[in-house]
Design an enzyme around this catalytic site. Structure first.
Site, PDB file in Angstrom:
ATOM      1  N   ARG A 158     -96.471  -2.301 -75.458  1.00  0.00           N
ATOM      2  CA  ARG A 158     -97.633  -1.612 -76.032  1.00  0.00           C
ATOM      3  C   ARG A 158     -98.217  -2.439 -77.177  1.00  0.00           C
ATOM      4  NH1 ARG A 158     -98.373   4.561 -78.377  1.00  0.00           N
ATOM      5  NH2 ARG A 158     -96.554   4.072 -79.641  1.00  0.00           N
ATOM      6  N   ASP A 432     -94.182   9.011 -86.861  1.00  0.00           N
ATOM      7  CA  ASP A 432     -94.852   7.713 -86.730  1.00  0.00           C
ATOM      8  C   ASP A 432     -96.331   7.893 -87.024  1.00  0.00           C
ATOM      9  OD1 ASP A 432     -95.877   8.987 -84.497  1.00  0.00           O
ATOM     10  OD2 ASP A 432     -94.881   7.690 -83.038  1.00  0.00           O
TER      11      ASP A 432
END
Length: 533
Positions: A158, A432
């Site tokens: 990613r 996150d």
């Protein structure tokens, strides 16, 4: 090379790593990639600004009748053999943390989200370590990892999202584009090796705001395959549907990446934050306390997931559900609650999802065994989802506990980012950038509309309440977060930076952009490098 400049010197002990990662040939590839797509990327940024401006004058957004949507015959390309049945990925695995990376590689999962985005902080040191650890793995040299990438879980790479600029690299006098740097370095070093091992290269694509951005990625894939002599369709990518605008273009996104598609993924917190970002200055989009009133059972999110699943399955594509951020608990009540939530996604038709904590893997694997052993692509959903279904915000109030939680997550995320850490643990969850996004967005929106507190009808949300709560949390957090004067200063900076975005008239689109571009982060980052020389 005269047209690409690295602005950072390598940290101690990473001199050889930097030379290897950014070898002349890799720099040439990244430079050529930027030059080829520079015009289209600039257009992407301008189009985003135009879309945002248009939204401010529109009363609604709706599906469009397009050729891709009208033609019911097309399907995505065949799935690679290793991705036919991907029930479980480990998410937020920053390859800069070798110990966590190795633990993930030895887990009983099908894939690993090798993350340069939500769970990763892109300091120069972290970037070098991340690229290096991936290179070691692919070449069978990462200590503790399986000796072959064909026997470990599939790497789902990613790269950073389009909003992230790489301030450490100049190409033809312009700062580099974060996702192109990540994609280019990874493809140059490991693209062909992953292909030869029948293990990729496979990607997650974050924070796309529509099908035109998927078209751009598809062109990047085709160009890269040609440059590296890889067969057409080798690169495969799963698009994370984390933006409300993308939800209205699911068919078009799949079609744009048709021969390079791995389907679509749901990401609840970035998605909710995008609703506030795009429409949150209207009172009808006031999102209530997320911990109490926002989950996949709510109509707007349940509609979103069912639409993703039905669209994917109609086109022969896998649809994966939300990431599970819960940390393992020995409490059977908590484990059962977690599994119950994941079972609902399976029942909707999801073909897989992500977890963070490897200790949850056996429980989730057992859940899949009890509820089918293959993907569910053949299962078709007959849905009729409207724009109203997607945009009707659930009823509910704002609580003092919700305010405290959102402020705590925002401050701690910024605090850890300033320390070069992309995720942290709080109250039994991994936090996150996705949870930081929804946390700071909700506080901003609650200040804007000043709703009454559900648990104290005589008290409204006010800037003073937010500041008092932020100061109270910071005083408490200082006791367990800070062991030095530098850490206390960092926490204080995190508090005031949080207040800045809470109060902002026009808040930043992404908290990671705000931090990545902020002089405080860049100064601390550079000081860290200089102090180690």
């Amino acid at each position: 090379m005269t047209d690409i400049i690295l602005l950072q010197s390598p940290p101690p002990k990473l001199v050889d790593v930097q030379k290897s990662v950014f070898c002349p040939e890799a720099l040439e590839f990244v430079s050529k990639l930027h030059k080829t797509f520079d015009y289209q990327i600039e257009k992407l940024y301008k189009d985003r600004l135009s879309k945002n401006a248009a939204i401010q004058t529109q009363n609604s957004v709706d599906f469009k009748i397009t050729a891709e949507r009208s033609d019911r015959t097309w399907k995505i390309g065949a799935l690679p053999s290793r991705l036919q049945n991907r029930h479980l990925d480990l998410g937020d695995v920053s390859p800069s943390n070798a110990a966590h990376f190795v633990e993930a590689l030895n887990s009983d999962v099908q894939g690993i989200q090798v993350d340069f985005d939500d769970g990763h902080c892109p300091t120069w040191r972290n970037q070098l370590l991340a690229y290096h650890n991936i290179n070691l793995l692919v070449n069978g040299k990462l200590p503790g990892a399986p000796p072959s990438i064909s026997t470990c879980p599939v790497l789902m790479l990613r790269p950073r999202a389009w909003n992230m600029i790489d301030h450490d690299i100049l190409i033809e006098g312009k700062e580099a584009i974060g996702p192109l740097v990540d994609f280019g370095i990874l493809m140059y070093h490991i693209g062909k090796k992953l292909y030869e091992a029948n293990s990729g290269p496979y990607f997650y694509l974050s924070k796309l705001e529509g099908s035109s951005e998927a078209v751009l990625w598809n062109e990047i894939f085709i160009w890269s395959q040609n440059e590296l002599d890889l067969p057409y369709g080798t690169i495969k990518a799963c698009v994370l549907i984390e933006n409300i605008l993308s939800t209205f273009e699911l068919e078009e996104i799949l079609f744009a990446l048709k021969d390079h598609s791995l389907g679509l993924n749901c990401g609840i917190w970035d998605y909710c934050a995008s609703i506030i970002s795009k429409f949150g200055d209207r009172k009808e989009f006031l999102l209530p306390d997320r911990n109490k009133y926002v989950n996949m059972d709510r109509h707007f999110l349940n509609s979103y997931m069912r639409l993703v699943v039905s669209t994917c399955h109609a086109r022969g594509a896998p649809a994966t559900g939300d990431s599970l951020s819960c940390i393992f608990s020995r409490s059977k009540v908590i484990i059962n609650k977690v599994l119950e939530a994941k079972l609902k996604e399976i029942e909707i038709g999801a073909d897989g999802f992500m977890v963070y904590d490897v200790r949850l893997v056996p429980y989730v694997n057992e859940l899949w065994k009890k509820n089918g052993t293959s993907n569910q692509i053949s299962r078709k959903l007959d849905v009729d989802i409207t724009a109203l279904d997607l945009l009707t915000i659930p009823q509910g109030g704002v609580t003092l506990e919700g305010i405290k939680h959102n402020i705590a997550v925002t401050i701690q995320f910024i605090y850890h980012w300033l320390a070069g850490i992309g995720h942290f643990f709080y109250n039994g969850n991994v936090e996150d950038s996705a949870t930081a996004e929804i946390s700071r967005a909700q506080i901003w929106q609650w200040i804007r509309f000043s709703p009454l507190l559900e648990d104290d009808p005589n008290q409204k949300v006010t800037p003073n309440l937010i500041e008092t709560t932020a100061s109270s949390f910071s005083a408490h957090a200082r006791k367990y977060l800070c062991r030095s004067s530098a850490e206390r200063k960092r926490l204080n900076a995190a508090k005031y930076m949080s207040l800045e975005i809470f109060y902002s008239r026009n808040p930043p689109e992404f908290i990671t952009s705000y931090l990545n571009d902020n002089h405080k982060f860049r100064t601390l980052h550079n000081k860290e490098l200089l102090s180690n020389l």
